[in-house]
Design an enzyme around this catalytic site. Structure first.
Site, short mmCIF file in Angstrom:
data_model
loop_
_atom_site.label_atom_id
_atom_site.label_comp_id
_atom_site.label_asym_id
_atom_site.label_seq_id
_atom_site.Cartn_x
_atom_site.Cartn_y
_atom_site.Cartn_z
N THR A 131 0.70 -1.18 -0.08
CA THR A 131 0.04 0.04 0.05
C THR A 131 1.00 1.20 0.05
O THR A 131 2.21 1.44 0.62
CB THR A 131 -0.80 0.05 1.08
OG1 THR A 131 -0.19 0.17 2.42
CG2 THR A 131 -1.62 -1.12 1.50
N TYR A 160 0.14 11.79 14.73
CA TYR A 160 0.98 10.75 13.94
C TYR A 160 1.62 9.82 14.94
O TYR A 160 1.47 8.65 14.58
CB TYR A 160 2.25 11.53 13.41
CG TYR A 160 3.02 10.67 12.72
CD1 TYR A 160 2.58 10.04 11.07
CD2 TYR A 160 4.30 10.61 13.05
CE1 TYR A 160 3.46 9.24 10.52
CE2 TYR A 160 5.03 9.58 12.23
CZ TYR A 160 4.61 9.25 11.04
OH TYR A 160 5.61 8.47 10.34
#
Length: 245
Positions: free
Chosen positions: A7, A152
């Site tokens: 991905t 994050y």
């Protein structure tokens, strides 16, 4: 021939991972979100250079239905994935109090939900075959946290937890799940950093250099291969010694 699904494979670390698996003899499914031209160009390169079967698959990994359709298309065109590399991700630097609901959901949607959705779709086939390898790309900030990158760091930390728990669950089926935690890697995401900041980061890295996408790609191919057949549930720090745990 085995198939690897990567991905976020059209550029940066993902493209390097695709090249490394093609060089190792895999067919490669290159997932992209918006980089169609780069993904198709990469596939042409891998076919010509390595003789690999390679196809590009557009999909937003934060969309569970789109992931389901993508994996079905990969299975039809290249065969069921033997290896899944969950590399797709986004990053941003914001003060904690400036993180909006939308920014939080975007980060979690791509960096965490995408890992969940893609792993959930490939696992039934791996379980039936009693073999498979899932490699999740986290970050050293998922291990220790980073100021101004709370969202994050949280997403990447969750990826580490997912890796360890899933590894235990699917190990009896012969499937291995591992995680790579990169350090400072020179990709497009680093373009916003000025030369002085990059120099300081290099000086903070004990090996005296910043990482390259190939450093991560080589680790991924190792973890997917037979030489790592007794390794699962682990977090491999590829960070030049920036963080030692």
């Amino acid at each position: 021939m085995k198939t690897a699904l990567v991905t976020g494979g059209s550029r940066g670390i993902g493209a390097a991972v695709c090249r490394a698996f093609a060089a190792a003899g895999y067919n490669v499914a290159v997932n992209y979100h918006t980089g169609n031209e780069k993904a198709e160009e990469l596939c042409r390169e891998l076919r010509q250079k390595y003789g690999a079967e390679c196809e590009a698959f557009g999909c937003d990994v934060s969309d569970s239905a789109a992931v389901r359709d993508m994996v079905a298309a990969v299975e039809e065109r290249l065969g069921a994935p033997d290896v899944l590399v969950n590399n797709a991700g986004v990053s941003s630097q914001l003060l904690f109090t400036d993180i909006t609901d939308e920014e939080w959901r975007r980060m979690m949607g791509v960096d965490l939900d995408g890992v969940f959705y893609c792993s959930r779709e490939v696992l039934p086939g791996m379980i039936r075959r009693k073999s498979g390898s899932i490699i999740n790309i986290s970050s050293m900030w998922g291990e220790v946290g980073a100021s101004c990158e709370v969202h994050y760091s949280a997403a990447k930390s969750a990826v580490i937890g997912l890796t360890k728990a899933l590894a235990k669950e699917v190990a009896p089926s012969g499937i291995r799940v591992n995680c790579i935690a990169p350090g400072v890697i020179m990709t497009d995401m680093m373009k916003s950093f000025d030369d002085e900041t990059l120099r300081e980061l290099k000086e903070e890295t004990p090996l005296g250099r910043l990482g390259t996408p190939d450093d991560i790609a080589n680790a991924a191919v190792f973890l997917a291969g037979e030489n790592a057949s007794f390794i699962t549930g682990q977090v491999l720090g590829v960070n030049g010694g920036f963080i030692i745990r």
